[in-house]
Motif scaffolding. Structure first.
Motif, short mmCIF file in Angstrom:
data_model
loop_
_atom_site.label_atom_id
_atom_site.label_comp_id
_atom_site.label_asym_id
_atom_site.label_seq_id
_atom_site.Cartn_x
_atom_site.Cartn_y
_atom_site.Cartn_z
N THR A 368 0.85 -1.19 0.00
CA THR A 368 0.00 0.00 0.00
C THR A 368 0.88 1.24 0.00
O THR A 368 1.92 1.27 0.66
N LYS A 369 0.44 2.24 -0.73
CA LYS A 369 1.18 3.51 -0.76
C LYS A 369 0.19 4.67 -0.83
O LYS A 369 -0.97 4.49 -1.22
N PRO A 370 0.62 5.89 -0.44
CA PRO A 370 -0.29 7.04 -0.45
C PRO A 370 -0.80 7.36 -1.85
O PRO A 370 -0.15 7.08 -2.85
N SER A 371 -2.00 7.95 -1.88
CA SER A 371 -2.60 8.34 -3.15
C SER A 371 -3.07 9.79 -3.06
O SER A 371 -3.59 10.22 -2.03
N TYR A 372 -2.89 10.52 -4.15
CA TYR A 372 -3.33 11.91 -4.23
C TYR A 372 -4.48 12.06 -5.23
O TYR A 372 -4.83 13.15 -5.62
N SER A 373 -5.07 10.92 -5.60
CA SER A 373 -6.21 10.91 -6.51
C SER A 373 -7.49 10.67 -5.72
O SER A 373 -7.46 10.04 -4.65
N VAL A 374 -8.60 11.13 -6.24
CA VAL A 374 -9.91 11.01 -5.58
C VAL A 374 -10.78 10.06 -6.37
O VAL A 374 -10.79 10.08 -7.60
N GLY A 375 -11.51 9.20 -5.66
CA GLY A 375 -12.43 8.29 -6.32
C GLY A 375 -11.90 6.87 -6.36
O GLY A 375 -10.71 6.61 -6.17
N LEU A 376 -12.83 5.94 -6.59
CA LEU A 376 -12.48 4.52 -6.68
C LEU A 376 -12.26 4.15 -8.14
O LEU A 376 -13.16 4.29 -8.97
N PHE A 377 -11.06 3.69 -8.47
CA PHE A 377 -10.76 3.24 -9.82
C PHE A 377 -9.59 2.27 -9.77
O PHE A 377 -8.91 2.14 -8.74
N SER A 378 -9.36 1.59 -10.86
CA SER A 378 -8.27 0.61 -10.93
C SER A 378 -7.51 0.80 -12.23
O SER A 378 -8.03 1.34 -13.21
N SER A 379 -6.27 0.32 -12.25
CA SER A 379 -5.42 0.42 -13.43
C SER A 379 -4.37 -0.67 -13.37
O SER A 379 -4.14 -1.28 -12.32
N SER A 380 -3.71 -0.91 -14.49
CA SER A 380 -2.63 -1.90 -14.55
C SER A 380 -1.43 -1.29 -15.25
O SER A 380 -1.58 -0.44 -16.13
N GLU A 381 -0.26 -1.73 -14.84
CA GLU A 381 0.98 -1.24 -15.45
C GLU A 381 2.06 -2.30 -15.27
O GLU A 381 1.97 -3.14 -14.35
#
Length: 414
Positions: A368-381
């Motif tokens: 787990t790491k901090p997030s500066y984005s708002v909202g529930l979403f997912s992505s892959s990289e």
């Protein structure tokens, strides 16, 4: 600011969905308001022996005390009887409080949630509602709803936990005919959470780092394919793909064709609100079907967040973390394609029933790491090469001796 604007838009949407109160009856009648308190989850007090209190007007009723638990299970019914009109009962305010019995005075309050009974009339609910299950159309109910707890004296308000309840509004002479079954995984989604109008939401990124799969079974019967097609495209009769589901969101890796031991090296990232109502991560391994048919499950594994994290108000808590390590996958027999009862045994691969046969293993890591984005979403990289190299140290092989002791036997037939 972006989060505040999002909350304002949600409030506008709720107001726009309000039902016309002129359609409600003004004739007084006896109403039974039945609350079924199912459970609480991720309460922030430690240590904690919680009790859930429901207040309606001057009437106060409560559940039993659940000793030493941040995730108490109640399944207790609380009933209120009111002699009011339908229009008046719809405006009644209900307050659900969760108290810590190990503390006194104001410090005992963990969190509360307020709402009006109109929520059960299908006009201004937060989230989704199940239809009424009653003898006539006057009964209204919500089932297995999550409510977000906050402390009234906190500014801004932080999440103090969640309480799960059902509520039914029954007129005299009515009774529920049946209670709908809702899949527990479907419950643990943000669309099923009742939220206060103002909340200080904190977000983090939950990353599932998928490194590889090993020893997967044969998924396609070689006899079903032309010999030339099998040679060119089906050297291995398995095309694995991994999907991770959490909080109603899903994210998948790419398909790896014709391999039983794919090197995946993909990060599946979920931007989530913490603390989260969900406690279960679902990891599914599929066999991709190039012919456009429905994908077939290879195995399903459930990861309880309580086993890889700890909620606490002080600094003793920690966010979800795991690995890198191997996770064994279990399901139906490895030669499932040869079984005549294939459809029945396939339930072992989808997680509907506990798997009993070894189906392979998954090498992964969770952090787990901090997030500066708002909202529930997912992505892959793609996984950075540095972490792929570092993970090799966890794959060190050692020799072990397995010792099995047979202590005694009895009732052996000749």
């Amino acid at each position: 600011r972006g989060n505040f604007m999002k909350v304002k838009e949600e409030v506008k949407l709720r107001r726009a969905q309000d039902i016309d109160q002129s359609l409600l009856s003004v004739v007084p009648d006896i109403y039974n308001l039945r609350f079924l308190i199912h459970e609480c989850r991720n309460l922030t007090h430690t240590p904690c022996s919680p009790i859930t209190v429901v207040r309606m007007g001057s009437t106060i009723k409560s559940t039993q005390i659940c000793e030493d638990s941040q995730n108490p299970q109640y399944d207790e019914e609380i009933e209120f009887v009111q002699y009011l009109s339908q229009r008046e009962i719809a405006k009644e305010v209900v307050k659900v409080e969760v108290l810590n019995t190990l503390r006194i005075d104001e410090a005992a309050l963990i969190g509360e949630f307020k709402f009006v009974v109109m929520t059960a009339f299908g006009g201004a609910p937060i989230g989704w509602e199940e239809p009424a299950y009653a003898a006539n159309n006057m009964c209204r109910a919500v089932f297995r709803k999550w409510a977000m707890l906050t402390h009234p004296q906190e500014k801004p308000k932080n999440i103090k936990g969640f309480v799960n309840f059902s509520m039914s509004v029954l007129q005299s002479g009515q009774s529920l005919t049946r209670t709908p079954y809702i899949n527990p995984i479907r419950l643990d989604v943000m669309q099923n959470v009742m939220r206060p109008s103002e909340i200080n939401a904190q977000y983090k990124k939950l990353c599932f780092r998928i490194y590889s799969l090993e020893e997967l079974p044969i998924m396609d019967n070689p006899r079903d394919y032309d010999e030339r097609l099998s040679t060119l495209f089906r050297a291995a009769h398995c095309d694995p793909q991994i999907r991770v589901s959490f909080l109603g969101e899903s994210c998948s890796t790419a398909v790896h064709f014709a391999t039983y031991n794919p090197a995946i090296n993909t990060d599946l990232i979920f931007n989530i609100e913490v603390p989260s109502v969900a406690t279960l991560v679902v990891v599914e391994v599929f066999d991709f079907d190039a012919q456009g048919m429905e994908q077939e499950h290879i195995a399903t594994h459930h990861i309880p967040l309580s086993s890889i994290s700890y909620m606490s108000q002080d600094d003793n808590g920690f966010d979800p973390m795991f690995g890198p390590s191997m996770i064994p996958l279990y399901g139906a027999p490895r030669d499932l394609y040869q079984h005549t009862e294939k459809n029945q045994l396939a339930r072992l691969n989808t997680g509907e029933a506990p798997g009993i046969f070894y189906r392979g293993r998954l090498f992964m890591e969770i952090h787990t790491k901090p997030s500066y984005s708002v909202g529930l979403f997912s992505s892959s990289e793609p996984t950075p090469l540095k972490y792929v190299k570092d993970s090799k140290r966890a794959l060190k092989r050692d020799k072990y001796i397995l010792v099995f002791g047979l202590m005694n036997t009895s009732r052996i037939l000749p």
